[in-house]
Design an enzyme around this catalytic site. Structure first.
Site, PDB file in Angstrom:
ATOM      1  N   SER A   1       0.820  -1.204   0.000  1.00  0.00           N
ATOM      2  CA  SER A   1       0.000   0.000   0.000  1.00  0.00           C
ATOM      3  C   SER A   1       0.860   1.263   0.000  1.00  0.00           C
ATOM      4  O   SER A   1       1.875   1.339   0.690  1.00  0.00           O
ATOM      5  CB  SER A   1      -0.875  -0.022   1.258  1.00  0.00           C
ATOM      6  OG  SER A   1      -1.724   1.079   1.255  1.00  0.00           O
TER       7      SER A   1
ATOM      8  N   LYS B   1      -3.862   1.819  -2.270  1.00  0.00           N
ATOM      9  CA  LYS B   1      -3.551   3.050  -1.507  1.00  0.00           C
ATOM     10  C   LYS B   1      -4.370   3.151  -0.221  1.00  0.00           C
ATOM     11  O   LYS B   1      -5.597   2.996  -0.260  1.00  0.00           O
ATOM     12  CB  LYS B   1      -3.820   4.250  -2.427  1.00  0.00           C
ATOM     13  CG  LYS B   1      -3.581   5.605  -1.797  1.00  0.00           C
ATOM     14  CD  LYS B   1      -2.111   5.961  -1.747  1.00  0.00           C
ATOM     15  CE  LYS B   1      -1.889   7.293  -1.043  1.00  0.00           C
ATOM     16  NZ  LYS B   1      -0.778   7.254  -0.086  1.00  0.00           N
TER      17      LYS B   1
ATOM     18  N   ASN C   1      -3.826  -0.474   9.044  1.00  0.00           N
ATOM     19  CA  ASN C   1      -2.568   0.221   9.378  1.00  0.00           C
ATOM     20  C   ASN C   1      -2.747   0.946  10.716  1.00  0.00           C
ATOM     21  O   ASN C   1      -3.499   1.914  10.800  1.00  0.00           O
ATOM     22  CB  ASN C   1      -2.262   1.210   8.245  1.00  0.00           C
ATOM     23  CG  ASN C   1      -1.140   2.170   8.582  1.00  0.00           C
ATOM     24  OD1 ASN C   1      -0.383   1.962   9.535  1.00  0.00           O
ATOM     25  ND2 ASN C   1      -1.031   3.225   7.809  1.00  0.00           N
TER      26      ASN C   1
ATOM     27  N   CYS D   1      -0.962   5.109  12.649  1.00  0.00           N
ATOM     28  CA  CYS D   1      -1.444   6.496  12.673  1.00  0.00           C
ATOM     29  C   CYS D   1      -1.627   6.985  14.104  1.00  0.00           C
ATOM     30  O   CYS D   1      -1.952   6.216  15.004  1.00  0.00           O
ATOM     31  CB  CYS D   1      -2.803   6.617  12.008  1.00  0.00           C
ATOM     32  SG  CYS D   1      -2.987   5.604  10.582  1.00  0.00           S
TER      33      CYS D   1
ATOM     34  N   ILE E   1       6.796  -4.994   8.064  1.00  0.00           N
ATOM     35  CA  ILE E   1       6.724  -3.796   8.894  1.00  0.00           C
ATOM     36  C   ILE E   1       6.294  -2.584   8.064  1.00  0.00           C
ATOM     37  O   ILE E   1       6.518  -2.545   6.858  1.00  0.00           O
ATOM     38  CB  ILE E   1       8.113  -3.471   9.539  1.00  0.00           C
ATOM     39  CG1 ILE E   1       9.172  -3.250   8.468  1.00  0.00           C
ATOM     40  CG2 ILE E   1       8.498  -4.497  10.543  1.00  0.00           C
ATOM     41  CD1 ILE E   1      10.542  -2.808   8.973  1.00  0.00           C
ATOM     42  N   ASN E   2       5.716  -1.614   8.730  1.00  0.00           N
ATOM     43  CA  ASN E   2       5.527  -0.300   8.135  1.00  0.00           C
ATOM     44  C   ASN E   2       6.908   0.375   8.091  1.00  0.00           C
ATOM     45  O   ASN E   2       7.913  -0.230   8.461  1.00  0.00           O
ATOM     46  CB  ASN E   2       4.526   0.510   8.982  1.00  0.00           C
ATOM     47  CG  ASN E   2       3.764   1.509   8.125  1.00  0.00           C
ATOM     48  OD1 ASN E   2       4.347   2.152   7.241  1.00  0.00           O
ATOM     49  ND2 ASN E   2       2.482   1.660   8.384  1.00  0.00           N
TER      50      ASN E   2
ATOM     51  N   GLY F   1       9.314  -5.014   3.803  1.00  0.00           N
ATOM     52  CA  GLY F   1      10.372  -4.114   4.245  1.00  0.00           C
ATOM     53  C   GLY F   1      11.616  -4.376   3.414  1.00  0.00           C
ATOM     54  O   GLY F   1      12.353  -5.318   3.682  1.00  0.00           O
ATOM     55  N   GLY F   2      11.812  -3.581   2.363  1.00  0.00           N
ATOM     56  CA  GLY F   2      13.043  -3.640   1.583  1.00  0.00           C
ATOM     57  C   GLY F   2      13.152  -4.766   0.579  1.00  0.00           C
ATOM     58  O   GLY F   2      14.221  -4.974   0.010  1.00  0.00           O
TER      59      GLY F   2
END
Lengths: 243, 305
Positions: free
Chosen positions: B21, B45, B128, B131, B192-193, B244-245
């Site tokens: 996302s 999104k 998510n 926030c 992870i975010n 993540g990456g």
């Protein structure tokens, strides 16, 4: 669209810190003056966006100023180097509303996309005037190429070392024109907006993530809603811009 | 012929590759580069209850082995997404989607999730929780087990579809947050975010990002993400989507060995719009190289005893 491999044919200095990059490869996705290309450079994560100066069936030309990490690195690459390039990005200049004698105003590196615009306008039978501003005579590039196209070229320099001493807007105030197109720094844009007598189009710069409309990294508010500089621009119409 | 199929809470995916996302929009820009139906699915999104413009620009800064973003959840709001974006996505993507949802209060999460849960195009919800909670001094839902539990519980109560909670790595103990989500009924965990970071412009002597700080993503965060997936896998029983990456097929296998059932690819999409297709195309050969016939069987394979 796809990322394509281009080969450096020329990468030479054209003015102080300014380089001319000629890339050979498939340029078929470029269809409008004012579009840009984004180049992947080894060791840098994000691609670098560059205005396209001109293109033909065998490749494209870019002018860039070596100011940051990416452009400094680019300036060292020898002829023959292969680069991954996304071409034909963004919405460019629309020549339909230009009228017979449009004014093209470039500030510094902003001269670049105006070249192929000028070529197109002349091909359409119009008589463009090109007004270019630079810091000094050491920074001037492309002016001879504009003259070769057959355009009237007026040069301004901040220090008076070539042409009119002062800003492009000092000269613009005394000109008659049917429409205008511009590319350059935002300070110049605001000055143009204050004195312009017609509608016109501005080509914006932005820090981009992807360069093709996915990441929302370069969104700006306009009178016609949110626009991504990379996808819905970089060219915006005067009437939609919120200064 | 190797088998790349994986499943998430009973949902069979052709392969584990899922654009993350915020790096893939609604897929439309990528559909100009390749037929995105080759993807396992994608997480569109991030959606909030109400429309958001997001942060001022610059929103992007480069850094070694990655980038920072502070887009700030720009999106047209859940009703617009359902009325316009979902029908639009149907034109170029025939599989079910992951709906990524953000909120600034439990009520916002609940309302947005309940609306998206009803949509047949949505395969699962990815919540998510990075926030800030406006009712709790701006403290992120994802940084405290109790808040993570509450939002998970509330969303689960209104959703029939699987609910995955996407965790922030900006915490002292990600395992305790993951466990709290599982206890509250989460069907899976995404992690992870982005990692919070910043850059300063040397000439201007000011932060590059208008928001001062932003989320770091890209290949540089891969070992951090891998470690967190590994730790969370040991502590929970629900499936994990690891991210993540990730930027090549080898990373997919490594992340799955750490405990992921599927993976999301984020920042790499921005540097190379074809990257997910390239990963999918090269995955069979890399699986063969490492003697893997059934990809789904390697999940958690690096854990012993």
């Amino acid at each position: 669209m796809e990322d394509k491999i281009f080969k450096i044919k020329e990468n030479s200095q054209a003015a102080r810190d300014v380089y001319h990059l000629r890339l050979e490869g498939d340029s078929s996705e470029i269809n409008c003056p004012g579009q840009f290309a984004s180049i992947k450079l080894d060791g840098l994560f994000l691609r670098r966006p560059f205005s396209i100066c001109s293109w033909d069936e065998s490749g494209l030309d870019i002018y860039y100023k070596a100011v940051g990490e990416g452009t400094a690195k680019l300036s060292t690459l020898p002829v023959g180097t292969e680069l991954s390039v996304l071409t034909g990005l963004g919405k460019g200049y629309d020549t339909a509303p230009s009228g017979d004698n449009p004014l093209l105003i470039g500030g510094g590196m902003g001269a670049t996309p105006l070249y192929c615009l000028c070529r197109k306008l002349i091909a359409e039978g119009k008589r463009p005037t090109v007004l270019l501003g630079f810091a000094s005579d050491k920074d001037i590039f492309l002016s001879d190429e504009f003259k070769t196209l057959g355009a009237d070229v007026i040069i301004c320099t901040d220090d008076g070392s070539c042409g009119h001493k002062g800003f492009v807007t000092d000269v613009m105030a005394g000109l008659d024109y049917s429409y205008f197109y511009t590319c350059g720094p935002e300070g110049m844009f605001r000055a143009i907006d204050r004195i312009a007598k017609t509608e016109g189009q501005f080509s914006f710069e932005a820090r981009m993530g992807c360069g093709f409309g996915a990441c929302m990294g370069c969104t700006c508010k306009t009178h016609k809603g949110n626009k991504r500089i990379c996808k819905d621009g970089p060219v915006l119409e005067r009437s939609e811009i919120i200064w | 012929m190797v088998n790349m199929k994986v499943s998430l809470s009973g949902w069979q995916l052709d392969n584990p590759i899922i654009p993350a996302s915020g790096t893939f929009g609604y897929g439309k820009e990528f559909a100009e580069f390749y037929d995105i139906n080759c993807l396992g699915t994608f997480s569109f999104k991030g959606t909030t209850l109400n429309e958001r413009f997001g942060n001022p620009t610059p929103r992007i800064a480069e850094c070694p082995a990655g980038m920072l973003n502070a887009v700030g959840l720009q999106n047209p709001g859940v009703e617009h997404v359902i009325a316009h974006e979902l029908p639009e996505m149907k034109k170029y993507f025939s599989k079910k989607l992951i709906a990524n949802v953000s909120g600034f209060s439990v009520e916002e999460y609940v309302k947005a999730c309940a609306l998206l849960d009803r949509e047949e195009q949505v395969g699962l919800l990815e919540v998510n929780i990075s926030c800030p909670n406006v009712h709790n001094g701006g403290m992120s839902f994802g940084t405290e087990p109790k808040a993570a539990y509450e939002v998970t519980k509330a969303v689960k109560a209104v959703c029939k579809k699987p609910v995955y909670i996407k965790l922030s790595p900006n915490v002292t103990d990600i395992v305790s947050i993951a466990k709290a989500c599982e206890d509250a009924g989460a069907d899976g965990i995404s992690l992870i975010n982005t990692l919070m970071g910043m850059r300063i412009d040397l000439k201007a002597r000011r932060p590059i990002l208008a928001n001062t700080t932003g989320g770091y993503s890209g290949p540089g965060v891969f070992p951090v993400a891998l470690r967190m997936v590994y730790q969370v896998y040991e502590a929970v029983k629900v499936p994990i989507i690891g991210m993540g990456g990730i930027s090549r097929a080898e990373d997919v296998i490594e992340m799955m060995l750490a405990g992921a059932s599927a993976v999301e690819v984020g920042a790499a999409n921005l540097a190379d719009p074809m990257i997910c297709k390239k990963i999918i195309d090269t995955l069979p050969a890399v699986m063969e190289k490492y003697g893997i016939d059934n990809l789904s069987e390697i999940t958690g394979g690096a854990h012993h005893g």
